[in-house]
Scaffold this active site. Sequence first.
Site, PDB file in Angstrom:
ATOM      1  N   GLU A 140       0.716  -1.307  -0.152  1.00 58.57           N
ATOM      2  CA  GLU A 140       0.044   0.050   0.172  1.00 58.57           C
ATOM      3  C   GLU A 140       0.828   1.374  -0.029  1.00 58.57           C
ATOM      4  OE1 GLU A 140      -3.066  -0.111   2.993  1.00 58.57           O
ATOM      5  OE2 GLU A 140      -3.447  -2.270   2.690  1.00 58.57           O
ATOM      6  N   HIS A 254      -8.413   9.873   5.662  1.00 61.91           N
ATOM      7  CA  HIS A 254      -8.038   8.872   4.567  1.00 61.91           C
ATOM      8  C   HIS A 254      -8.741   9.564   3.288  1.00 61.91           C
ATOM      9  CE1 HIS A 254      -8.208   5.349   2.018  1.00 61.91           C
ATOM     10  NE2 HIS A 254      -7.628   4.597   3.325  1.00 61.91           N
ATOM     11  N   ARG A 301      -0.491   9.232   2.986  1.00 62.18           N
ATOM     12  CA  ARG A 301      -1.922   9.666   2.998  1.00 62.18           C
ATOM     13  C   ARG A 301      -2.260  11.275   3.363  1.00 62.18           C
ATOM     14  NH1 ARG A 301      -4.265   4.741   7.060  1.00 62.18           N
ATOM     15  NH2 ARG A 301      -4.624   3.235   5.315  1.00 62.18           N
ATOM     16  N   HIS A 356     -10.168   9.239   9.562  1.00 59.71           N
ATOM     17  CA  HIS A 356      -9.701   8.034   9.604  1.00 59.71           C
ATOM     18  C   HIS A 356      -9.205   7.412  10.948  1.00 59.71           C
ATOM     19  CE1 HIS A 356      -9.092   4.345   7.715  1.00 59.71           C
ATOM     20  NE2 HIS A 356      -7.726   4.453   7.733  1.00 59.71           N
ATOM     21  N   ARG A 391       0.420   8.274   9.945  1.00 56.23           N
ATOM     22  CA  ARG A 391       0.335   6.573  10.177  1.00 56.23           C
ATOM     23  C   ARG A 391       0.652   6.212   8.679  1.00 56.23           C
ATOM     24  NH1 ARG A 391      -2.960   2.510   9.658  1.00 56.23           N
ATOM     25  NH2 ARG A 391      -5.007   3.637   9.325  1.00 56.23           N
TER      26      ARG A 391
END
Length: 534
Positions: A140, A254, A301, A356, A391
């Site tokens: 990812e 997110h 992100r 998120h 994160r």
Amino acid sequence: MTGHETADVLVVGSGIAGLAAALAAAREGNDVVVATKATRPEDASSWWAQGGIAVARDHPDRFRRDILAASDGTADPEAVEVLVENANDAVRDVLVETLDVTFDGGADGSVGTDAAAGANPPETAAEFADRDGGFDFGREAAHTEDRILHVGAETGKHVHVPLLNHLDNRADAELRTDTAALELIGHEGRIHGAVVESEGDRTPVYAGATVLATGGVGDLFARSTNPAGATGDGIAMAALAGATVTDAEFVQFHPTAYAAGPDEDGFLVSEAVRGEGALLRNGDGERFMPDYHPDAELAPRDVVARAVDREREATGSVVLDVEPLDFADEFPGLAGKCEDRGVDWTRGIPVAPAEHFLCGGVAVDDRGRTSLDRLYAVGECARTGVHGANRLASTSLLEGLVWGLRAGADAADAAAGDADPEAVETPALLDRDPALPDDFARQKFRRLRRVMDDCVGIERDADDLNRALGVLRRLKGEVDAYVRTRTSRSLYELRNATVTALLVTRQALANERSVGTHYRTDAAEPAEPGPADD
């Protein structure tokens, strides 16, 4: 409020972090009570985790570097070391050997071994490394190698439900659903348990050690990937009891939640979809992420979320183009969600950023210990230092598992020194005045979310943050006046959300540097280049 109950270890919350803590404490011979507001697995954030759970495989140094890079260099290196060094063993112990979770590519439950050849389960953590012979490791955003174990795009529920069932079948662990913690019981710097409420009845539960695992803060924002009820309970209760809360300004959005209409339920479009080749396009049909970051759709992100937000503002919409992959076969659950909402995913999935994950929270050490004696915090309500300002994808389940196990074991050791939990004076919870209207809390929440969305969202500045502080202080004053004479779950959730919103806003105002998820438009230097900055 009559009578009281006792437990060696009280865990508040039933996501992967709380259940891992309960498992570790029970393994040490403790009697454990898990109190959770949830009435079904879907009420916990862990159930909704899509992407998967990252492991170190045999490249721990690369994993460390990726976590630190995603955090913009702000993660605590010692905390990252704890996560990486314990990743493989924790996943193998709990998820593979205890729960027999069948991750994609590992039908026999083996971890990185050649299932087709009938190989034995691995003897060491390094045997996660065999890419071709065992699990189908995914990748990812901001990961530099394939290291994510997954079950389709529904990993959370395939991990969470077996762990719930395992705990429920243990004689030394009691799971109490639809049970909310209202106040921590504290005396002279030590926490002795909590007052819990179920079906209107309030009971003190005295415990040798208390573990907070209450999840995130999604209810503070109008659009969130969290389940309903994520009101920052553990953070607020800990703060009100005197525990240290840090890094609360680092709220991760997110980038690709389904852009639901006012009467629709939203859903998260997993980062794994972009990992398999999906592209982001703006309202003009243009792919834009290469203009914002060299890693394009797989940038960190915070970068992708701000880019999506800006492109929606500039062109009216953003869609995730899934034509480059076999979407229906690779992500059938997501395809089904699109079809349920009448979305033709072959033309792109409309997406927007959504709250998120909270990277900060109650400050803890490498064993989940807070600044208050016998109080622990794990999972999203805790600030371990692993995430810093941002994160890395698919590390939240891992952090919850690793810190849950470590905190549960330490809490068990702490509780072992007590013959019986001490029954100290409990907070006075009063019901002197008539109950409030049914929609009272709902209306106040609308007010709270409006100011958080407008002033404490993806991009912030001092004027907006000061405006939010004024609104939130007035709201807290109103709520406090009601809490002094009334006790109800919805009112305490509103109090917790207001306290947590104030912590987020104050710490966002105090931090004048743009870093990671905390983007100050009035900072001296922008966080990253992009078309909006040209």
